[in-house]
Design a protein around this motif. Structure first.
Motif, PDB file in Angstrom:
ATOM      1  N   GLN A 295       0.824  -1.214   0.000  1.00  0.00           N
ATOM      2  CA  GLN A 295       0.000   0.000   0.000  1.00  0.00           C
ATOM      3  C   GLN A 295       0.854   1.257   0.000  1.00  0.00           C
ATOM      4  O   GLN A 295       0.511   2.249  -0.659  1.00  0.00           O
ATOM      5  CB  GLN A 295      -0.926  -0.005   1.219  1.00  0.00           C
ATOM      6  CG  GLN A 295      -2.026  -1.047   1.164  1.00  0.00           C
ATOM      7  CD  GLN A 295      -2.758  -1.199   2.491  1.00  0.00           C
ATOM      8  OE1 GLN A 295      -2.190  -0.957   3.568  1.00  0.00           O
ATOM      9  NE2 GLN A 295      -4.018  -1.584   2.424  1.00  0.00           N
ATOM     10  N   LEU A 296       1.958   1.228   0.723  1.00  0.00           N
ATOM     11  CA  LEU A 296       2.833   2.399   0.776  1.00  0.00           C
ATOM     12  C   LEU A 296       3.446   2.677  -0.591  1.00  0.00           C
ATOM     13  O   LEU A 296       3.487   3.831  -1.049  1.00  0.00           O
ATOM     14  CB  LEU A 296       3.940   2.196   1.810  1.00  0.00           C
ATOM     15  CG  LEU A 296       4.848   3.414   2.015  1.00  0.00           C
ATOM     16  CD1 LEU A 296       4.131   4.500   2.794  1.00  0.00           C
ATOM     17  CD2 LEU A 296       6.135   3.033   2.728  1.00  0.00           C
ATOM     18  N   VAL A 297       3.933   1.645  -1.245  1.00  0.00           N
ATOM     19  CA  VAL A 297       4.524   1.810  -2.574  1.00  0.00           C
ATOM     20  C   VAL A 297       3.484   2.378  -3.540  1.00  0.00           C
ATOM     21  O   VAL A 297       3.774   3.303  -4.318  1.00  0.00           O
ATOM     22  CB  VAL A 297       5.087   0.467  -3.081  1.00  0.00           C
ATOM     23  CG1 VAL A 297       5.385   0.532  -4.574  1.00  0.00           C
ATOM     24  CG2 VAL A 297       6.338   0.100  -2.304  1.00  0.00           C
ATOM     25  N   GLN A 298       2.265   1.838  -3.507  1.00  0.00           N
ATOM     26  CA  GLN A 298       1.215   2.331  -4.405  1.00  0.00           C
ATOM     27  C   GLN A 298       0.870   3.779  -4.102  1.00  0.00           C
ATOM     28  O   GLN A 298       0.693   4.588  -5.023  1.00  0.00           O
ATOM     29  CB  GLN A 298      -0.035   1.459  -4.275  1.00  0.00           C
ATOM     30  CG  GLN A 298      -1.160   1.843  -5.230  1.00  0.00           C
ATOM     31  CD  GLN A 298      -0.770   1.679  -6.687  1.00  0.00           C
ATOM     32  OE1 GLN A 298      -0.432   0.574  -7.130  1.00  0.00           O
ATOM     33  NE2 GLN A 298      -0.787   2.777  -7.451  1.00  0.00           N
ATOM     34  N   ARG A 299       0.793   4.134  -2.821  1.00  0.00           N
ATOM     35  CA  ARG A 299       0.465   5.511  -2.468  1.00  0.00           C
ATOM     36  C   ARG A 299       1.572   6.467  -2.915  1.00  0.00           C
ATOM     37  O   ARG A 299       1.291   7.567  -3.393  1.00  0.00           O
ATOM     38  CB  ARG A 299       0.227   5.639  -0.962  1.00  0.00           C
ATOM     39  CG  ARG A 299      -0.334   7.016  -0.575  1.00  0.00           C
ATOM     40  CD  ARG A 299      -0.822   7.068   0.850  1.00  0.00           C
ATOM     41  NE  ARG A 299      -1.493   8.332   1.110  1.00  0.00           N
ATOM     42  CZ  ARG A 299      -2.769   8.592   0.854  1.00  0.00           C
ATOM     43  NH1 ARG A 299      -3.536   7.649   0.315  1.00  0.00           N
ATOM     44  NH2 ARG A 299      -3.312   9.774   1.115  1.00  0.00           N
ATOM     45  N   ALA A 300       2.810   6.054  -2.748  1.00  0.00           N
ATOM     46  CA  ALA A 300       3.917   6.899  -3.200  1.00  0.00           C
ATOM     47  C   ALA A 300       3.815   7.142  -4.701  1.00  0.00           C
ATOM     48  O   ALA A 300       4.004   8.271  -5.180  1.00  0.00           O
ATOM     49  CB  ALA A 300       5.245   6.244  -2.851  1.00  0.00           C
ATOM     50  N   ALA A 301       3.499   6.101  -5.456  1.00  0.00           N
ATOM     51  CA  ALA A 301       3.336   6.258  -6.900  1.00  0.00           C
ATOM     52  C   ALA A 301       2.178   7.204  -7.212  1.00  0.00           C
ATOM     53  O   ALA A 301       2.284   8.075  -8.087  1.00  0.00           O
ATOM     54  CB  ALA A 301       3.105   4.890  -7.546  1.00  0.00           C
ATOM     55  N   ASP A 302       1.087   7.047  -6.485  1.00  0.00           N
ATOM     56  CA  ASP A 302      -0.085   7.895  -6.710  1.00  0.00           C
ATOM     57  C   ASP A 302       0.211   9.359  -6.386  1.00  0.00           C
ATOM     58  O   ASP A 302      -0.398  10.267  -6.982  1.00  0.00           O
ATOM     59  CB  ASP A 302      -1.262   7.426  -5.851  1.00  0.00           C
ATOM     60  CG  ASP A 302      -1.810   6.067  -6.278  1.00  0.00           C
ATOM     61  OD1 ASP A 302      -1.502   5.637  -7.416  1.00  0.00           O
ATOM     62  OD2 ASP A 302      -2.517   5.439  -5.478  1.00  0.00           O
ATOM     63  N   LYS A 303       1.112   9.602  -5.446  1.00  0.00           N
ATOM     64  CA  LYS A 303       1.454  10.964  -5.042  1.00  0.00           C
ATOM     65  C   LYS A 303       2.596  11.554  -5.869  1.00  0.00           C
ATOM     66  O   LYS A 303       3.066  12.649  -5.570  1.00  0.00           O
ATOM     67  CB  LYS A 303       1.818  10.986  -3.554  1.00  0.00           C
ATOM     68  CG  LYS A 303       0.661  10.625  -2.620  1.00  0.00           C
ATOM     69  CD  LYS A 303      -0.500  11.601  -2.774  1.00  0.00           C
ATOM     70  CE  LYS A 303      -1.674  11.219  -1.894  1.00  0.00           C
ATOM     71  NZ  LYS A 303      -2.814  12.167  -2.049  1.00  0.00           N
TER      72      LYS A 303
END
Length: 289
Positions: free
Chosen positions: A28-36
């Motif tokens: 989830q952290l990796v995906q959120r970083a990509a989204d941001k």
């Protein structure tokens, strides 16, 4: 470029997952970083690299993978203070590093048990067991106790918990039992990484003691310090930049992200002024891709 010119790449070298006291899984952290819109991300769980393997798998599944950096945030003792050293670009298979982190985990659990005992004496029972539940096998931190005390209604938020119960001199405070700062720096170097003084202005030191901390960190072999933080005024940033230059330390940037909500977000306000010697530009920075 001058110092007022801002580099456009989004870099965040301080974040946490459920492997310590963060609330997002590594995936989830990796995906959120990509989204941001983060380009380079370091996962720096407290005294743990357990998130890194699954984080790398999740990262490679992205359409545009991040530059994902192996890291950890190591707790150390400096005089009577709990000082954190971020390890960046480390070899997460290094045997001595893993032994060191295992010992840190044991020390953390000892401290957590004592916190539970002290809170129980104050009439707040079952906090250690509840913190274990929140940790779910991960490294236990005061952040887990904060969640317990909030759920029990003893405070409205993390700041309130620490102010009333977990900060130095309060009911549930237990002095840290970590190793010294120099030993942490040495093990980071053995693992091929760079040692970064985490959020120097967060320790609420006087100007004199902050200068002393930076001086002794450098003397112990420290490589860099965080000068750009997610929540920071311009005077604080200027002071940290000046200290990094005075002591010839590389500079780093990080949000110290733990969970969604509040004021801290991955990549937010992490402007990169030009003219600084960033840690990832060092010749010591290894390509671990």
């Amino acid at each position: 470029m001058n110092e007022n010119t801002v580099m456009t790449q989004v870099i965040d070298l301080h974040s946490h997952t459920t492997a310590s006291d963060g609330r997002l899984t590594p995936e989830q952290l990796v995906q959120r970083a990509a989204d941001k819109g983060v380009h380079m991300l370091a996962i720096t769980d407290h005294d743990s690299v357990a998130a890194m393997a699954s984080a790398h798998v999740a990262n490679q599944a992205l359409a545009a993978p991040l530059n994902l950096i192996n890291g950890a945030e190591i707790s150390t003792r400096w005089h009577s203070y709990d000082i954190h050293v971020v390890a960046l670009n480390i070899d997460i298979t290094h045997p001595q590093l893993l032994d060191f982190l295992d010992n840190q985990t044991r020390l953390r659990d000892q401290r957590a048990q004592e916190i539970g005992i002290r809170l129980a004496k104050a009439g707040i029972e079952g906090t250690y067991e509840a913190a274990q539940h929140y940790a779910n096998g991960a490294v236990i931190s005061r952040g887990h106790f904060a969640r317990v005390l909030i759920d029990k209604g003893y405070a409205a938020d993390n700041a309130g918990v620490f102010k009333k119960y977990l900060a130095k001199g309060k009911t549930g405070y237990v002095p840290n039992n970590w190793g010294d700062m120099a030993s942490a720096i040495e093990i980071i170097h053995q693992a091929g990484g760079l040692a970064v003084l985490a959020h120097p202005s967060a320790y609420q030191l006087s100007a004199k003691w902050l200068r002393r901390l930076v001086t002794e960190f450098k003397a112990a072999g420290g490589d860099a310090m965080e000068v750009v933080l997610g929540q920071q005024n311009l005077d604080d940033r200027a002071n940290l930049v000046a200290l990094s230059r005075q002591h010839e330390l590389l500079t780093s940037v990080g949000s110290d992200f733990h969970f969604v909500g509040g004021w801290v977000e991955l990549g937010r306000n992490l402007f990169l002024p030009a003219g600084l010697n960033w840690v990832w530009q060092s010749p010591l920075w290894k390509d671990r891709s």
